[in-house]
Design a protein around this motif. Structure first.
Motif, PDB file in Angstrom:
ATOM      1  N   TRP A 180      15.557  -7.746 -10.952  1.00  0.00           N
ATOM      2  CA  TRP A 180      14.967  -8.984 -10.438  1.00  0.00           C
ATOM      3  C   TRP A 180      14.360  -9.836 -11.546  1.00  0.00           C
ATOM      4  O   TRP A 180      13.756  -9.322 -12.492  1.00  0.00           O
ATOM      5  CB  TRP A 180      13.854  -8.669  -9.439  1.00  0.00           C
ATOM      6  N   HIS A 187      11.836 -13.340   0.010  1.00  0.00           N
ATOM      7  CA  HIS A 187      11.729 -12.012  -0.594  1.00  0.00           C
ATOM      8  C   HIS A 187      13.116 -11.377  -0.698  1.00  0.00           C
ATOM      9  O   HIS A 187      13.838 -11.294   0.299  1.00  0.00           O
ATOM     10  CB  HIS A 187      10.808 -11.148   0.259  1.00  0.00           C
ATOM     11  N   ALA A 188      13.479 -10.930  -1.883  1.00  0.00           N
ATOM     12  CA  ALA A 188      14.837 -10.440  -2.119  1.00  0.00           C
ATOM     13  C   ALA A 188      15.153  -9.198  -1.298  1.00  0.00           C
ATOM     14  O   ALA A 188      16.313  -8.941  -0.987  1.00  0.00           O
ATOM     15  CB  ALA A 188      15.032 -10.154  -3.603  1.00  0.00           C
ATOM     16  N   ALA A 189      14.145  -8.417  -0.953  1.00  0.00           N
ATOM     17  CA  ALA A 189      14.408  -7.201  -0.180  1.00  0.00           C
ATOM     18  C   ALA A 189      14.214  -7.422   1.315  1.00  0.00           C
ATOM     19  O   ALA A 189      15.031  -6.990   2.120  1.00  0.00           O
ATOM     20  CB  ALA A 189      13.503  -6.069  -0.653  1.00  0.00           C
ATOM     21  N   THR A 190      13.155  -8.085   1.704  1.00  0.00           N
ATOM     22  CA  THR A 190      12.822  -8.178   3.132  1.00  0.00           C
ATOM     23  C   THR A 190      13.232  -9.491   3.784  1.00  0.00           C
ATOM     24  O   THR A 190      13.265  -9.591   5.005  1.00  0.00           O
ATOM     25  CB  THR A 190      11.306  -8.023   3.356  1.00  0.00           C
ATOM     26  N   GLY A 191      13.507 -10.508   2.989  1.00  0.00           N
ATOM     27  CA  GLY A 191      13.868 -11.803   3.555  1.00  0.00           C
ATOM     28  C   GLY A 191      12.676 -12.634   4.006  1.00  0.00           C
ATOM     29  O   GLY A 191      12.839 -13.743   4.511  1.00  0.00           O
ATOM     30  N   LYS A 192      11.464 -12.110   3.826  1.00  0.00           N
ATOM     31  CA  LYS A 192      10.263 -12.850   4.230  1.00  0.00           C
ATOM     32  C   LYS A 192      10.155 -14.163   3.449  1.00  0.00           C
ATOM     33  O   LYS A 192      10.342 -14.175   2.226  1.00  0.00           O
ATOM     34  CB  LYS A 192       9.033 -11.983   3.947  1.00  0.00           C
ATOM     35  N   ARG A 248      -0.079  -8.888 -11.000  1.00  0.00           N
ATOM     36  CA  ARG A 248      -0.003  -7.442 -11.238  1.00  0.00           C
ATOM     37  C   ARG A 248       1.229  -6.841 -10.552  1.00  0.00           C
ATOM     38  O   ARG A 248       2.048  -6.169 -11.169  1.00  0.00           O
ATOM     39  CB  ARG A 248      -1.274  -6.760 -10.706  1.00  0.00           C
ATOM     40  N   ARG A 249       1.382  -7.137  -9.263  1.00  0.00           N
ATOM     41  CA  ARG A 249       2.486  -6.548  -8.504  1.00  0.00           C
ATOM     42  C   ARG A 249       3.840  -7.045  -8.979  1.00  0.00           C
ATOM     43  O   ARG A 249       4.773  -6.280  -9.177  1.00  0.00           O
ATOM     44  CB  ARG A 249       2.353  -6.948  -7.037  1.00  0.00           C
ATOM     45  N   ALA A 272     -13.232 -22.131  -0.042  1.00  0.00           N
ATOM     46  CA  ALA A 272     -13.579 -20.713   0.027  1.00  0.00           C
ATOM     47  C   ALA A 272     -14.565 -20.370  -1.085  1.00  0.00           C
ATOM     48  O   ALA A 272     -14.650 -21.046  -2.100  1.00  0.00           O
ATOM     49  CB  ALA A 272     -12.322 -19.873  -0.105  1.00  0.00           C
ATOM     50  N   GLN A 292     -18.212 -21.733   5.553  1.00  0.00           N
ATOM     51  CA  GLN A 292     -17.546 -20.443   5.452  1.00  0.00           C
ATOM     52  C   GLN A 292     -18.484 -19.413   4.847  1.00  0.00           C
ATOM     53  O   GLN A 292     -18.336 -19.051   3.694  1.00  0.00           O
ATOM     54  CB  GLN A 292     -16.311 -20.538   4.565  1.00  0.00           C
ATOM     55  N   ASP A 319       6.070  -2.883  -6.099  1.00  0.00           N
ATOM     56  CA  ASP A 319       4.654  -2.593  -6.296  1.00  0.00           C
ATOM     57  C   ASP A 319       3.871  -3.331  -5.214  1.00  0.00           C
ATOM     58  O   ASP A 319       3.847  -4.559  -5.200  1.00  0.00           O
ATOM     59  CB  ASP A 319       4.234  -3.070  -7.696  1.00  0.00           C
ATOM     60  N   LYS A 346      -6.222 -13.311  -5.575  1.00  0.00           N
ATOM     61  CA  LYS A 346      -4.791 -13.379  -5.228  1.00  0.00           C
ATOM     62  C   LYS A 346      -3.932 -13.549  -6.466  1.00  0.00           C
ATOM     63  O   LYS A 346      -2.871 -12.935  -6.602  1.00  0.00           O
ATOM     64  CB  LYS A 346      -4.531 -14.537  -4.257  1.00  0.00           C
ATOM     65  N   SER A 368       5.017  -6.043 -12.401  1.00  0.00           N
ATOM     66  CA  SER A 368       5.444  -4.651 -12.325  1.00  0.00           C
ATOM     67  C   SER A 368       6.874  -4.566 -11.783  1.00  0.00           C
ATOM     68  O   SER A 368       7.696  -3.810 -12.300  1.00  0.00           O
ATOM     69  CB  SER A 368       4.459  -3.898 -11.425  1.00  0.00           C
ATOM     70  N   ASP A 369       7.205  -5.365 -10.784  1.00  0.00           N
ATOM     71  CA  ASP A 369       8.555  -5.331 -10.209  1.00  0.00           C
ATOM     72  C   ASP A 369       9.610  -5.930 -11.141  1.00  0.00           C
ATOM     73  O   ASP A 369      10.755  -5.498 -11.150  1.00  0.00           O
ATOM     74  CB  ASP A 369       8.582  -6.113  -8.886  1.00  0.00           C
ATOM     75  N   LYS A 427      -3.772 -10.268  -8.217  1.00  0.00           N
ATOM     76  CA  LYS A 427      -3.007  -9.281  -7.445  1.00  0.00           C
ATOM     77  C   LYS A 427      -1.513  -9.517  -7.570  1.00  0.00           C
ATOM     78  O   LYS A 427      -0.754  -8.589  -7.821  1.00  0.00           O
ATOM     79  CB  LYS A 427      -3.426  -9.334  -5.972  1.00  0.00           C
ATOM     80  N   TRP A 428      -1.088 -10.768  -7.416  1.00  0.00           N
ATOM     81  CA  TRP A 428       0.353 -11.033  -7.398  1.00  0.00           C
ATOM     82  C   TRP A 428       0.967 -10.988  -8.792  1.00  0.00           C
ATOM     83  O   TRP A 428       2.117 -10.570  -8.943  1.00  0.00           O
ATOM     84  CB  TRP A 428       0.654 -12.347  -6.666  1.00  0.00           C
ATOM     85  N   LYS A 450      20.484  -8.349   8.909  1.00  0.00           N
ATOM     86  CA  LYS A 450      20.487  -7.765   7.566  1.00  0.00           C
ATOM     87  C   LYS A 450      20.011  -6.309   7.511  1.00  0.00           C
ATOM     88  O   LYS A 450      20.568  -5.503   6.787  1.00  0.00           O
ATOM     89  CB  LYS A 450      19.629  -8.608   6.609  1.00  0.00           C
ATOM     90  N   CYS A 469       4.666  -9.443   2.684  1.00  0.00           N
ATOM     91  CA  CYS A 469       6.058  -9.217   2.260  1.00  0.00           C
ATOM     92  C   CYS A 469       7.008  -8.926   3.416  1.00  0.00           C
ATOM     93  O   CYS A 469       8.214  -9.087   3.282  1.00  0.00           O
ATOM     94  CB  CYS A 469       6.133  -8.061   1.271  1.00  0.00           C
TER      95      CYS A 469
END
Lengths: 135, 156
Positions: A62, A78-83, A108-109, A19, B21, B67, A102, A112-113, A105-106, B126, B39
């Motif tokens: 978390w 994912h602890a909330a969504t299970g993804k 940062r997010r 990329a 690309q 977030d 990426k 924060s969590d 971004k991750w 769930k 997510c």
């Protein structure tokens, strides 16, 4: 003139690698390490400290490992969504630590969590050192 | 010096051609999928009205407890995509709060009235937000009532 050729070669090499914005995992370690060193010249990234940081709870319910598991070669959830979340270690998931947008971004997010704040360059350098140490 | 700029461009072009690309801006639909599905399932825009999507996009800093911020250009493109494809169903009485959850919409509750409380609590389900646990075609925008491929009857 002289400084333009290395720049062009580096850019071309990165493009050939995949990329357009691709980087090597080790470049992230250098980046965070250099940022940390500007505040503390004696700083050395330490994998063990990164591992401890990753599995500890800080300011919220978390830890990083709540979703990623304590094993960077394992698939997380994912602890909330299970993804399902692919492993973090480049040794197990080759596209990890290759895309600067990426990575930023991750961090940062997720910082924060987990910490209610951004992670410091020291913390990022330690975690990346740990992820790179996994074979 | 004059030669250096064309050489840079040539190398950039060559690198890009080898990689196959050429850089291009992702479509709004691709951005929506990429960011939302990171997510959870990328819930189709039609499941909430435009005002709900606007409120959700304005609150990504604390998105159901996490977030979920994205950079400003991507956020704007995703919001436009969601609003353009939003549902038309009335979901609140005039003046009430803007609903943020698909699963508390009156139509959602009505459509799922036959699902027992114990079913929702199964470990593989769930949460009512876990569409794909029962609607196996949900990722392809298929929410048909045919749940025969799933492990669960609706009434158990």
């Amino acid at each position: 003139m002289t400084h333009l050729i290395p720049l062009a070669l580096a850019t071309a090499a990165l493009s050939i690698g995949g990329a357009v914005s691709a980087a090597a995992p080790r470049e992230f370690l250098s980046r965070f390490e250099n940022a940390a060193r500007s505040a503390d010249a004696s700083f050395v990234p330490t994998a063990a400290r990164g591992a401890a940081f990753f599995t500890a709870k800080h300011a919220t319910a978390w830890s990083c490992s709540s979703c990623h598991t304590p094993d960077p070669k394992a698939q997380g959830k994912h602890a909330a969504t299970g993804k399902l979340i692919q492993p973090l270690a480049p040794a197990a998931q080759p596209d990890r630590l290759t895309d600067p947008a990426k990575v930023d971004k991750w961090f940062r997010r997720n910082c924060s969590d987990v910490l209610n704040r951004e992670c410091t360059p020291r913390e990022k350098a330690d975690v990346v050192a740990w992820l790179l140490s996994i074979r | 010096m004059t030669r250096s700029i064309p050489m840079t461009m040539l190398l950039l072009w060559a690198g890009s051609a080898v990689a196959g690309q050429p850089s291009q801006t992702p479509t709004p639909a691709a951005l929506w999928k990429e960011e939302c599905a990171a997510c959870h399932m990328a819930y189709p825009a039609r499941l909430l009205p435009a005002e709900s999507w606007k409120a959700i996009m304005a609150g990504l800093k604390s998105h159901f407890g996490t977030d979920a911020t994205v950079d400003a250009p991507a956020a704007a493109a995703i919001e436009r995509f969601l609003v353009a494809n939003a549902g038309m169903r009335a979901v609140r009485s005039t003046g009430g709060p803007v609903p943020l959850r698909i699963t508390t919409s009156p139509w959602f509750i009505r459509e799922h009235r036959e699902v027992a409380a114990s079913t929702w609590k199964r470990p593989e389900i769930k949460s009512p937000s876990n569409c794909t646990a029962c609607h196996t075609g949900a990722e392809s925008n298929n929410f048909s009532d045919d749940l025969s491929g799933t492990s669960g009857g609706r009434r158990r």
